[in-house]
Design an enzyme around this catalytic site. Sequence first.
Site, short mmCIF file in Angstrom:
data_model
loop_
_atom_site.label_atom_id
_atom_site.label_comp_id
_atom_site.label_asym_id
_atom_site.label_seq_id
_atom_site.Cartn_x
_atom_site.Cartn_y
_atom_site.Cartn_z
N HIS A 180 16.67 30.17 50.74
CA HIS A 180 15.99 29.19 49.89
C HIS A 180 16.20 29.42 48.39
O HIS A 180 15.82 28.58 47.59
CB HIS A 180 14.48 29.19 50.20
N GLU A 234 9.15 32.98 63.25
CA GLU A 234 8.59 31.91 62.41
C GLU A 234 8.56 30.56 63.13
O GLU A 234 8.50 29.53 62.46
CB GLU A 234 9.30 31.83 61.06
N ASP A 287 6.88 28.78 57.79
CA ASP A 287 7.50 28.08 58.91
C ASP A 287 6.70 28.25 60.20
O ASP A 287 6.63 27.32 61.01
CB ASP A 287 8.94 28.58 59.11
N ARG A 300 18.26 37.99 52.83
CA ARG A 300 17.82 37.01 53.84
C ARG A 300 18.93 35.97 53.88
O ARG A 300 19.19 35.28 52.89
CB ARG A 300 16.48 36.38 53.46
C1 3PY Z 1 8.31 31.48 55.67
O1 3PY Z 1 7.14 31.66 55.28
O2 3PY Z 1 8.63 30.62 56.49
C2 3PY Z 1 9.36 32.33 55.15
O3 3PY Z 1 10.48 32.21 55.55
C3 3PY Z 1 8.99 33.33 54.11
O4 3PY Z 1 9.94 33.37 53.13
MG MG Z 2 10.81 30.53 56.77
#
Ligand code: 3PY
Ligand code: MG
Length: 256
Positions: free
Chosen positions: A50, A151, A177, A75
């Site tokens: 991101h 997530e 997420d 990441r």
């Molecule tokens: C999320 O909260 O989905 C993340 O990927 C944290 O960066």
């Molecule tokens: Mg995420």
Amino acid sequence: MTPPGGRSSLRDRLARGEALLNGWLHVPSPFSAEVMAHAGWDALTLDTQHGPFDFTGAVPMIQAIQTTGTHVLARVPGLDAGLIGKFLDAGAEGVICPVIETRAECEAFVAACRYPPHGSRSFGPTRAALHFGADYGTRADALVVPMPMIETARGLENVDEIAGVPGVGALFVGPGDLSLSLDGEARLDREDKGFLEVLARVVRAAQAHRVAAGIFTASPGYARRMLSLGYTFVTVSSDARLLAAAAGAAIREVRA
Ligand code: 3PY
Ligand code: MG
């Protein structure tokens, strides 16, 4: 395995159950990354999913951070073995991979982080061998930390199997997420009982398989709460959020 300067590796520190504070980088700047590295974080993660930078932008940020003893993770945008290998070759000590939902996906992710016979990483540790030493190739599997992200509802359902994949260093929860997947709305630092129980479930899975549990949080208070819940790799906010908050607070104070 010991990185330069006689420090313990991220992997060893996680395995010992040390509580580690992780900073999150969205500002596409080696100088900003260097400033964050001097702030005292145990680890810094370059968020190339991101954050507004790519691999080429990330490399000088890794170099800037590694002028200090701060561990560096990337990441990645997704489960892409080629890109994972590039970040490891560039000197990342750990890789956080989004949206791992099954044991098979986790196995593919971990394989991308490890050399044969345990994995399928291709050999060519260009910068990693400069930073970690010429024998990096023989020690890399003991050094590198693959962190699959939990997530989604499906990932949560399979969290035990994911945690049990040999080579995993930590589970990493993406609460935004995960909230979106479970409840239809992306939320951070949730206080409701149902979600706290979900977060506790991930810790139980990690502990059952002797891997660490990590999480993203938006505030120091919630980060402390996660430490007390059993998370030991705790991300606090991001460089961009911290910068905006500090700037906003300074402006408000002067104008008051
Ligand atoms: C999320 O909260 O989905 C993340 O990927 C944290 O960066
Ligand atoms: Mg995420």
